[in-house]
Design a protein around this motif. Sequence first.
Motif, mmCIF file in Angstrom:
data_model
loop_
_atom_site.group_PDB
_atom_site.id
_atom_site.type_symbol
_atom_site.label_atom_id
_atom_site.label_comp_id
_atom_site.label_asym_id
_atom_site.label_seq_id
_atom_site.Cartn_x
_atom_site.Cartn_y
_atom_site.Cartn_z
ATOM 1 N N HIS A 119 64.272 75.976 70.524
ATOM 2 C CA HIS A 119 65.575 76.348 69.966
ATOM 3 C C HIS A 119 65.781 77.856 70.128
ATOM 4 N N ASP A 171 63.402 80.344 67.902
ATOM 5 C CA ASP A 171 61.937 80.207 67.774
ATOM 6 C C ASP A 171 61.186 81.367 68.403
ATOM 7 N N GLU A 182 68.920 73.775 63.359
ATOM 8 C CA GLU A 182 68.437 75.034 62.814
ATOM 9 C C GLU A 182 69.585 76.026 62.596
ATOM 10 N N HIS A 184 55.139 76.115 71.587
ATOM 11 C CA HIS A 184 54.944 75.679 70.196
ATOM 12 C C HIS A 184 53.565 75.046 69.965
ATOM 13 N N ASN A 243 59.182 68.778 62.906
ATOM 14 C CA ASN A 243 60.110 69.169 63.949
ATOM 15 C C ASN A 243 59.587 68.656 65.284
ATOM 16 N N HIS A 287 59.771 70.572 68.572
ATOM 17 C CA HIS A 287 58.775 71.598 68.875
ATOM 18 C C HIS A 287 57.600 71.009 69.650
#
Length: 243
Positions: free
Chosen positions: A13, A16, A47, A116, A123, A126
Motif C-alpha cells: 500500500h 507502508d 488504509e 513485508h 492484513n 501484506h
Amino acid sequence: MTTPKTALVISAHAADFVWRCGGAIALHAEMGYQVTVACLSFGERGESARLWKEGKSLEEVKSIRRAEAEAAADVLGVHHLECFDLGDYPLHLEQDDKLRLVDLIRKVQPAFMLCHSQYDPYNTDHMYTTQIALECRMIAQAWGHNPGEKVLGAPQLYLFEPHQTEQMGWKPDTFLDITPVWDKKRAAMEHMNGQVHLWEYYTRVAQQRANHFKRNSGGMSGGRDCKYAEGFQSVFPRTVDEL
Ligand SMILES: [Zn+2]
C-alpha cells in the motif's frame, strides 16, 4: 563513472514504505543508492479510514493517497516511485502485473530488496505481497525468462517490521541505525495525513529498535549509541569469507 548502487522496496500500500523502511530508504539515498519504490496499491480501501469517514469518493481517496506517497518519497530521497494501482483489500495480481514487477526488478537490478513479513493474519495484502516478491525475484533470476535480458543476481530480501509485531512470526536479525536520517523519516510520516495515529506509534517503534541496536552492537561494553533504528528479517543466507 561507476554505476550507482540500487535498492528496491515493494510496498503493498502507499504508506507502508514510509512506516516500515523510510529510514533505510533515506539512509541509503544519502549513501548514493538509487532507491526505487514499487507501490502495488494506494491502500485506498483498507488504509485510508479517515478519508472515507470524511465522505471522500474512491477516486478522491486514491489521488490524496498518491499525493501523500509522492510527497513522502520526495522527502526520503526516493529515486523512482512506481505506483501499480492494482487495488487493495484484497490486493490481487494477474500474470501481466507480476511480469511488470519482474521487468521492474530486472531494470533496477537491486543490491537488496525490502518487503513485508511473510505472515500477517491482520492484513493478507501484506503477506501476499511478499509471496509475490519472492515469485517475481525467482522469475527475474531465470535465464529462460525473456532470454537476452540481464538476469537478476541474488539480492537479499529484507522483511521490514509489520504492524502488531508480536503476532507476525517476524524475527529481526538486522538492525539499522537511522538516527542520522530520523528527521526525514518523521517528516515523511507526517505527510501521511490519513494515518495521523501512526506517527507517534512508529516513533516509539524506532526508539525500541534503537535499544536493540545498542544492545547488539556491544551493549554496556562499547555498544554504539543509537536513538532511532529499524529492524529487518533477512530471508536468504549470507555468503562470507570470514565470520
Ligand atoms: Zn499496508
